[in-house]
Design a protein around this motif. Structure first.
Motif, short mmCIF file in Angstrom:
data_model
loop_
_atom_site.label_atom_id
_atom_site.label_comp_id
_atom_site.label_asym_id
_atom_site.label_seq_id
_atom_site.Cartn_x
_atom_site.Cartn_y
_atom_site.Cartn_z
N THR A 411 0.85 -1.19 0.00
CA THR A 411 0.00 0.00 0.00
C THR A 411 0.88 1.24 0.00
OG1 THR A 411 -1.78 -1.12 1.19
CG2 THR A 411 -1.78 1.29 1.23
N VAL A 412 0.69 2.08 -0.98
CA VAL A 412 1.40 3.36 -1.08
C VAL A 412 0.43 4.45 -0.63
CG1 VAL A 412 2.54 4.99 -2.61
CG2 VAL A 412 2.82 2.53 -2.98
N SER A 413 0.79 5.19 0.38
CA SER A 413 -0.11 6.21 0.91
C SER A 413 0.59 7.55 1.01
CB SER A 413 -0.65 5.80 2.29
OG SER A 413 0.40 5.58 3.20
N TYR A 414 -0.16 8.62 0.78
CA TYR A 414 0.37 9.98 0.92
C TYR A 414 -0.78 10.97 0.84
CZ TYR A 414 0.14 9.53 -4.19
OH TYR A 414 -0.28 9.28 -5.48
N ALA A 415 -0.62 12.10 1.50
CA ALA A 415 -1.54 13.22 1.36
C ALA A 415 -1.14 14.01 0.14
CB ALA A 415 -1.51 14.10 2.60
N THR A 416 -2.11 14.46 -0.64
CA THR A 416 -1.76 15.18 -1.87
C THR A 416 -2.79 16.24 -2.19
OG1 THR A 416 -1.10 14.89 -4.19
CG2 THR A 416 -2.95 13.56 -3.42
N ASN A 417 -2.32 17.34 -2.75
CA ASN A 417 -3.18 18.39 -3.27
C ASN A 417 -2.59 18.79 -4.62
OD1 ASN A 417 -5.09 20.39 -3.63
ND2 ASN A 417 -4.32 21.74 -2.02
N TYR A 418 -3.28 18.41 -5.68
CA TYR A 418 -2.82 18.64 -7.04
C TYR A 418 -3.80 19.60 -7.70
CZ TYR A 418 -1.35 17.60 -11.86
OH TYR A 418 -0.89 17.68 -13.17
N LYS A 419 -3.32 20.78 -8.08
CA LYS A 419 -4.19 21.81 -8.66
C LYS A 419 -3.65 22.23 -10.01
CE LYS A 419 -6.19 26.39 -7.87
NZ LYS A 419 -7.53 25.96 -8.35
N VAL A 420 -4.55 22.29 -10.99
CA VAL A 420 -4.20 22.60 -12.37
C VAL A 420 -4.67 24.00 -12.74
CG1 VAL A 420 -4.46 21.89 -14.77
CG2 VAL A 420 -4.43 20.16 -12.96
N ASP A 421 -3.81 24.74 -13.44
CA ASP A 421 -4.19 26.05 -13.96
C ASP A 421 -3.39 26.33 -15.23
OD1 ASP A 421 -5.50 28.50 -14.11
OD2 ASP A 421 -3.95 29.53 -12.96
N GLY A 422 -3.26 25.32 -16.06
CA GLY A 422 -2.47 25.45 -17.28
C GLY A 422 -1.82 24.13 -17.62
N PRO A 423 -0.89 24.12 -18.58
CA PRO A 423 -0.20 22.87 -18.95
C PRO A 423 0.56 22.29 -17.75
CG PRO A 423 0.18 24.60 -20.57
CD PRO A 423 -0.44 25.26 -19.39
N THR A 449 -6.73 14.94 -1.55
CA THR A 449 -7.16 13.76 -0.82
C THR A 449 -5.97 13.12 -0.11
OG1 THR A 449 -8.41 11.69 -1.08
CG2 THR A 449 -6.72 12.13 -2.72
N PHE A 450 -6.27 12.06 0.62
CA PHE A 450 -5.22 11.21 1.18
C PHE A 450 -5.28 9.91 0.40
CE2 PHE A 450 -3.00 8.34 3.94
CZ PHE A 450 -2.02 9.12 4.52
N GLU A 451 -4.27 9.67 -0.43
CA GLU A 451 -4.25 8.52 -1.32
C GLU A 451 -3.83 7.24 -0.59
OE1 GLU A 451 -5.48 8.42 -4.17
OE2 GLU A 451 -4.74 9.93 -5.56
N LYS A 452 -4.45 6.15 -0.97
CA LYS A 452 -4.02 4.82 -0.57
C LYS A 452 -4.10 3.94 -1.81
CE LYS A 452 -4.96 4.79 4.39
NZ LYS A 452 -5.60 4.07 5.52
N LEU A 453 -2.94 3.69 -2.42
CA LEU A 453 -2.85 2.95 -3.67
C LEU A 453 -2.26 1.58 -3.42
CD1 LEU A 453 -1.28 5.85 -5.78
CD2 LEU A 453 -3.72 5.35 -5.47
N THR A 454 -2.77 0.57 -4.09
CA THR A 454 -2.21 -0.78 -3.95
C THR A 454 -1.39 -1.13 -5.17
OG1 THR A 454 -4.23 -1.75 -4.88
CG2 THR A 454 -4.11 -1.55 -2.48
N VAL A 455 -0.31 -1.87 -4.94
CA VAL A 455 0.57 -2.30 -6.02
C VAL A 455 1.07 -3.70 -5.72
CG1 VAL A 455 2.58 -1.19 -4.93
CG2 VAL A 455 2.62 -1.70 -7.37
N ALA A 456 1.11 -4.53 -6.75
CA ALA A 456 1.61 -5.90 -6.60
C ALA A 456 3.13 -5.88 -6.52
CB ALA A 456 1.16 -6.77 -7.75
N VAL A 457 3.68 -6.51 -5.50
CA VAL A 457 5.12 -6.58 -5.33
C VAL A 457 5.62 -7.86 -6.03
CG1 VAL A 457 7.02 -6.68 -3.68
CG2 VAL A 457 4.93 -5.41 -3.11
#
Length: 487
Positions: A411-423, A449-457
């Protein structure tokens, strides 16, 4: 449900001594949260507030910043709803004082959650501002009372604390906010209002300690505010005085005289619940965490080495709040970054909210509420405010190698705020045992959000490493915090 209070971690992340924890666990947990509407923490030093300052000396103090538009204005409806529910306005949906669209059905107040776990708990709310008792705290609360003014609210709260067996109590005082609107924080009348509130808090605290059963009770005391005020009076905007709020906490697990930078007002609700042995379920989707469970991350260790401004001349000259030196184990790959630009934001940087969000107001940085203390930020917009070499902002933040177990799911977890206003692009890559990075997550639209992503090891793999690559041409920003990989 167990009545024993959960042990809390102190500011250094250490548990209380076994003797004090054992003594507390033998007592009945009790909670008191007092909210001072419109209290500007920066003015406490000048005000005569011996009771509040005594709590600070006997417990923990933490300041943090609120959101601002476009998430919500710094108004009472969103503020008290955030405190009561443990969720930010983009979840509970209270964005003004009309409460239109509120989702208390999904994010009820903490007293309602206590009642749903065990209806035997005695919950009490006393508030001067009527929406506190009528709207913010729901009908499941045992007793919801109002006061015609703060003196009346205080008298009612004192009486109930002395004569009833209230377990979880919330008291709201309103008149500091009135002074803020009428006079602003620089006027003597505002300091007088703070002093009056302090006296009222003293009466409420005396009611607690005078209880016949006090010696057999484990009281957790929390003081907070929904927003501050501007020097000239008023709130709702994004100025530092409006956005700064605080949590003062005394009780089991709070080290006397401690100061923290990672505590938010969303942490109040889960902290109260934890005191009663209630662990929030993941399905509740709370943003806050019990204060005792918070632990610093690698970015927070940078705070003592943060720098003052170089090119961000609108900020106070003494404010320390940024660095481009990565913490131990982390690296920044700026091989594709053009030269020049604003020094503070050339490539990934590490910053505090006080420094970064106030560099330029009104561009959405104030929505970065899920980051704590020091966080990583890539900001092509601010970087582009000074002449730079040809090409786009292009920087990659590289994590340490995390231990994983081959053949399992990580499980890969992190808090993130991604904001777009152009390229702009934001991509997260993972590699195993130093192998070729593979795309894990892409961002092309706004995400907070606070992401919780799963990845196969892969079988046999023992380490995983993350890369956060951001590109942008005078666009907006990407923040990352509390990164972890678990397997």
């Amino acid at each position: 449900m167990p009545l024993a209070a959960a042990a809390h971690a102190d500011a250094a992340g250490k548990k209380e001594g076994s003797s004090s924890a054992a003594a507390a666990s033998a007592k009945r947990p009790k909670s008191l949260v007092i909210g001072i509407d419109g209290a500007t923490f920066a003015k406490f030093e000048k005000a005569k507030m011996p009771k509040v300052k005594g709590l600070m000396a006997a417990g923990m103090t933490a300041t943090s910043n609120l959101y601002a538009n476009p998430m919500a204005p710094t108004s009472s409806g969103p503020g008290w709803s955030t405190i009561a529910t443990g969720a930010w306005p983009d979840k509970h949906k209270v964005i003004d004082n009309s409460f239109a669209g509120a989702r208390y059905d999904l994010f009820p107040d903490y007293a309602t959650r206590l009642e749903s776990v065990n209806s035997a708990y005695n919950t009490l709310v006393v508030g001067t501002w009527s929406p506190i008792r009528d709207t913010v705290f729901g009908p499941a609360v045992d007793t919801r009372l109002g006061g015609v003014n703060d003196a009346d609210t205080t008298t009612t709260a004192v009486s109930k604390l002395k004569t009833t067996d209230a377990d979880a109590t919330f008291v709201h005082l309103d008149e500091v906010d009135g002074a803020g609107h009428s006079y602003g924080t620089e006027h003597r009348a505002y300091l007088t209002a703070l002093a009056t509130a302090d006296t009222q808090i003293g009466h409420i605290l005396d009611a607690v300690t005078s209880r016949a059963s006090y010696a057999n009770e484990d009281w957790q005391i929390l003081i907070t505010a929904d927003h501050g005020h501007t020097p000239g009076g008023g709130h709702g905007g994004n100025q530092p005085g409006e956005r700064q709020t605080f949590v003062i906490a005394k009780g089991t697990g709070f080290t006397p005289g401690s100061v923290r930078h990672d505590v938010k007002i969303t942490d109040i609700a889960p902290t109260v619940l934890s005191h009663f042995g209630v662990t929030p379920a993941p399905a509740w989707q709370l943003d806050g965490k019990a204060i005792g469970t918070l632990a610093p991350d690698a970015f927070d260790a940078l705070r003592p080495s943060l720098n003052t401004r170089v090119d961000e001349l609108a900020l106070p000259s003494t404010l320390k709040g940024w660095t481009t030196t990565a913490p131990a184990g982390w690296t920044i790959d700026n091989s594709a970054m053009p030269s020049g630009g604003v020094t503070e934001w050339r490539g990934w940087s590490f910053a505090t909210d006080e420094f970064w969000t106030n560099a330029e107001l009104g561009q959405g940085r104030e929505t970065n509420v899920r980051a704590r203390d020091v966080f990583a930020v890539a900001d092509s917009d601010e970087w582009g405010d000074k002449a730079h070499g040809a090409g786009q902002f292009d920087s990659t933040l590289v994590s340490p190698a995390y231990a994983v177990t081959g053949g399992t799911t990580a499980t890969v977890s992190y808090a993130t705020n991604y904001k777009v206003d152009g390229p702009q692009t934001g991509d997260v890559y993972v590699s195993f045992d130093g192998g070729t990075p593979q795309l894990l997550q892409s961002y092309r639209a706004n995400v907070n959000t606070f992401e919780k992503l799963t990845v196969a090891v892969p079988a046999g793999a023992t380490t995983a490493q993350l890369r956060f690559r951001y590109t942008g041409t005078n666009s907006a920003f990407w923040t990352v915090d509390q990164v972890n990989v678990s397997s």
